[in-house]
Design a protein around this motif. Structure first.
Motif, PDB file in Angstrom:
ATOM      1  N   ARG A   1      33.437  15.911   6.875  1.00 22.97           N
ATOM      2  CA  ARG A   1      32.866  17.362   7.190  1.00 22.97           C
ATOM      3  C   ARG A   1      31.906  17.938   5.875  1.00 22.97           C
ATOM      4  O   ARG A   1      30.876  18.355   6.119  1.00 22.97           O
ATOM      5  N   ALA A   2      32.646  17.699   4.754  1.00 25.31           N
ATOM      6  CA  ALA A   2      32.135  18.455   3.597  1.00 25.31           C
ATOM      7  C   ALA A   2      30.752  18.051   3.208  1.00 25.31           C
ATOM      8  O   ALA A   2      29.877  18.688   2.689  1.00 25.31           O
ATOM      9  N   ARG A   3      30.450  16.760   3.573  1.00 27.20           N
ATOM     10  CA  ARG A   3      29.086  15.916   3.164  1.00 27.20           C
ATOM     11  C   ARG A   3      27.992  16.453   3.952  1.00 27.20           C
ATOM     12  O   ARG A   3      26.800  16.185   3.573  1.00 27.20           O
ATOM     13  N   LEU A   4      28.353  16.954   5.096  1.00 22.97           N
ATOM     14  CA  LEU A   4      27.070  17.724   5.776  1.00 22.97           C
ATOM     15  C   LEU A   4      27.068  19.077   5.938  1.00 22.97           C
ATOM     16  O   LEU A   4      27.774  19.914   5.559  1.00 22.97           O
ATOM     17  N   THR A   5      25.711  19.558   5.978  1.00 18.43           N
ATOM     18  CA  THR A   5      25.543  20.870   5.963  1.00 18.43           C
ATOM     19  C   THR A   5      25.223  21.346   7.578  1.00 18.43           C
ATOM     20  O   THR A   5      24.673  20.446   8.150  1.00 18.43           O
ATOM     21  N   PRO A   6      25.058  22.707   7.867  1.00 17.57           N
ATOM     22  CA  PRO A   6      24.592  23.035   9.152  1.00 17.57           C
ATOM     23  C   PRO A   6      23.189  22.774   9.524  1.00 17.57           C
ATOM     24  O   PRO A   6      23.083  22.087  10.782  1.00 17.57           O
ATOM     25  N   ALA A   7      22.401  22.598   8.450  1.00 17.84           N
ATOM     26  CA  ALA A   7      20.946  22.285   8.426  1.00 17.84           C
ATOM     27  C   ALA A   7      20.890  20.704   9.083  1.00 17.84           C
ATOM     28  O   ALA A   7      19.788  20.174   9.753  1.00 17.84           O
ATOM     29  N   ASP A   8      21.821  19.857   8.512  1.00 13.50           N
ATOM     30  CA  ASP A   8      21.730  18.471   8.819  1.00 13.50           C
ATOM     31  C   ASP A   8      22.031  18.375  10.480  1.00 13.50           C
ATOM     32  O   ASP A   8      21.605  17.340  10.640  1.00 13.50           O
ATOM     33  N   VAL A   9      22.628  19.162  10.796  1.00 19.75           N
ATOM     34  CA  VAL A   9      22.768  19.100  12.507  1.00 19.75           C
ATOM     35  C   VAL A   9      22.227  19.952  13.238  1.00 19.75           C
ATOM     36  O   VAL A   9      22.277  20.176  14.559  1.00 19.75           O
ATOM     37  N   GLY A  10      21.208  20.723  12.532  1.00 19.88           N
ATOM     38  CA  GLY A  10      20.269  21.271  13.331  1.00 19.88           C
ATOM     39  C   GLY A  10      20.897  22.810  13.730  1.00 19.88           C
ATOM     40  O   GLY A  10      20.524  23.462  14.486  1.00 19.88           O
ATOM     41  N   MET A  11      21.835  23.214  12.936  1.00 19.15           N
ATOM     42  CA  MET A  11      22.342  24.629  13.293  1.00 19.15           C
ATOM     43  C   MET A  11      21.945  25.658  12.028  1.00 19.15           C
ATOM     44  O   MET A  11      21.632  25.340  10.992  1.00 19.15           O
ATOM     45  N   PRO A  12      21.915  26.978  12.498  1.00 20.33           N
ATOM     46  CA  PRO A  12      21.805  27.852  11.685  1.00 20.33           C
ATOM     47  C   PRO A  12      22.970  28.060  10.197  1.00 20.33           C
ATOM     48  O   PRO A  12      24.156  27.513  10.645  1.00 20.33           O
ATOM     49  N   PRO A  13      22.511  28.491   9.178  1.00 23.25           N
ATOM     50  CA  PRO A  13      23.582  28.475   8.080  1.00 23.25           C
ATOM     51  C   PRO A  13      24.638  29.286   8.161  1.00 23.25           C
ATOM     52  O   PRO A  13      25.860  28.818   7.683  1.00 23.25           O
ATOM     53  N   GLY A  14      24.570  30.460   9.048  1.00 23.79           N
ATOM     54  CA  GLY A  14      25.693  31.472   9.127  1.00 23.79           C
ATOM     55  C   GLY A  14      26.014  32.219   7.716  1.00 23.79           C
ATOM     56  O   GLY A  14      25.373  31.812   6.649  1.00 23.79           O
TER      57      GLY A  14
END
Length: 284
Positions: free
Chosen positions: A26-39
């Protein structure tokens, strides 16, 4: 492999490894990697548990228990969904299976069968967008025009989830707030048609945890149902695309719907759509 029969110290080691393994992925992915807003308010790097759960189509509590290594019932389909969201390599996917107490499959599960005449219809609808969703709004089959127009990426597997988590689609869609209320109302109406299906409640609960916008609208209790509509999207470098949409039930696939989109007359959409498809050649 029956994990419950393992010695206590072996079960403890397995729980610790499952916890650290999934947290690290989980830690190696960012919201942007999966098309989600950063929040906002993120205290730790990577995706949150509820975000992984929503993208994988599983309950937040269930995913939390999986990450904690609890003795819960798991299926190959669910593990594959988690592996897809976390972008696990084949060896990592196999490791997840073994930690969960399942034998890794030799190959990924076969895709859901779609009647060939229906598939030909969807492909033949080009250059206009078309796709099929099941009762839970999972995308079963989609043509190239729909992927381009609706800003889809490899993580867009559920229309409800993508509507509230795909930042590119949200930015492109005109009158997003009004469309969001309509979408939530349609989903609530669908849920009422299947009172014995717990997946609707689980998905709504997960979406409330992952999307404040969904949670706010869901609490307003909107209800609606429509087989026709109009939507406008602003595509960078192309301009505004305005479509008339029609939803058709598919008797041979109970609970499924075929969504067909046609350029709205007098909007110039047909020419802009042709330009969009020409600029993004089909992958061989």
């Amino acid at each position: 492999m029956d994990i419950s029969r393992l010695p206590a110290d072996a079960r403890q080691r397995r729980r610790a490894e499952m916890r650290e393994f999934l947290r690290s992925r989980r830690a190696r992915l960012t919201p942007a990697d999966v098309g989600m807003p950063p929040g906002t308010g993120r205290r730790t790097p990577g995706l949150r548990r509820e975000e992984v759960a929503v993208l994988a189509g599983v309950g937040v509590s269930w995913y939390t228990w999986l990450e904690q290594g609890r003795d819960i019932n798991v299926s190959a389909d669910v593990l594959d969904a988690v592996a897809r969201v976390l972008r696990l390599e084949p060896a990592e996917r196999e490791h997840l299976y073994l930690l969960a107490g399942l034998n890794p499959p030799q190959s990924p599960p076969a895709a859901l069968p779609v009647p060939e005449p229906l598939r030909r219809l969807i492909d033949g609808w080009l250059p206009r967008p078309a796709y099929v969703i099941d009762r839970h709004w999972n995308v079963v089959v989609v043509n190239r025009a729909a992927r381009l127009v609706f800003q889809c990426n490899e993580h867009d597997h559920n229309c409800l989830v993508s509507f509230f988590t795909n930042d590119r689609y949200r930015a492109a869609l005109a009158d997003w707030r009004d469309a969001a209320r309509e979408i939530v109302g349609q989903f609530r109406a669908d849920a009422a048609r299947y009172p014995d299906d717990p997946q609707f409640g689980r998905l709504a609960s997960d979406m409330c945890a992952a999307s404040p916008a969904f949670a706010e609208i869901w609490a307003e209790l909107p209800v609606g149902s429509s087989t026709h509509g109009t939507k406008a999207l602003e595509i960078p470098g192309v301009g505004t695309l305005t479509f008339e949409s029609t939803a058709l039930p598919l008797p041979e696939l109970p609970g499924h719907r075929l969504l067909l989109h046609s350029p709205a007359p007098g909007t110039g959409t047909a020419a802009r759509l042709a330009s969009l498809l020409a600029a993004e050649p089909a992958v061989a």
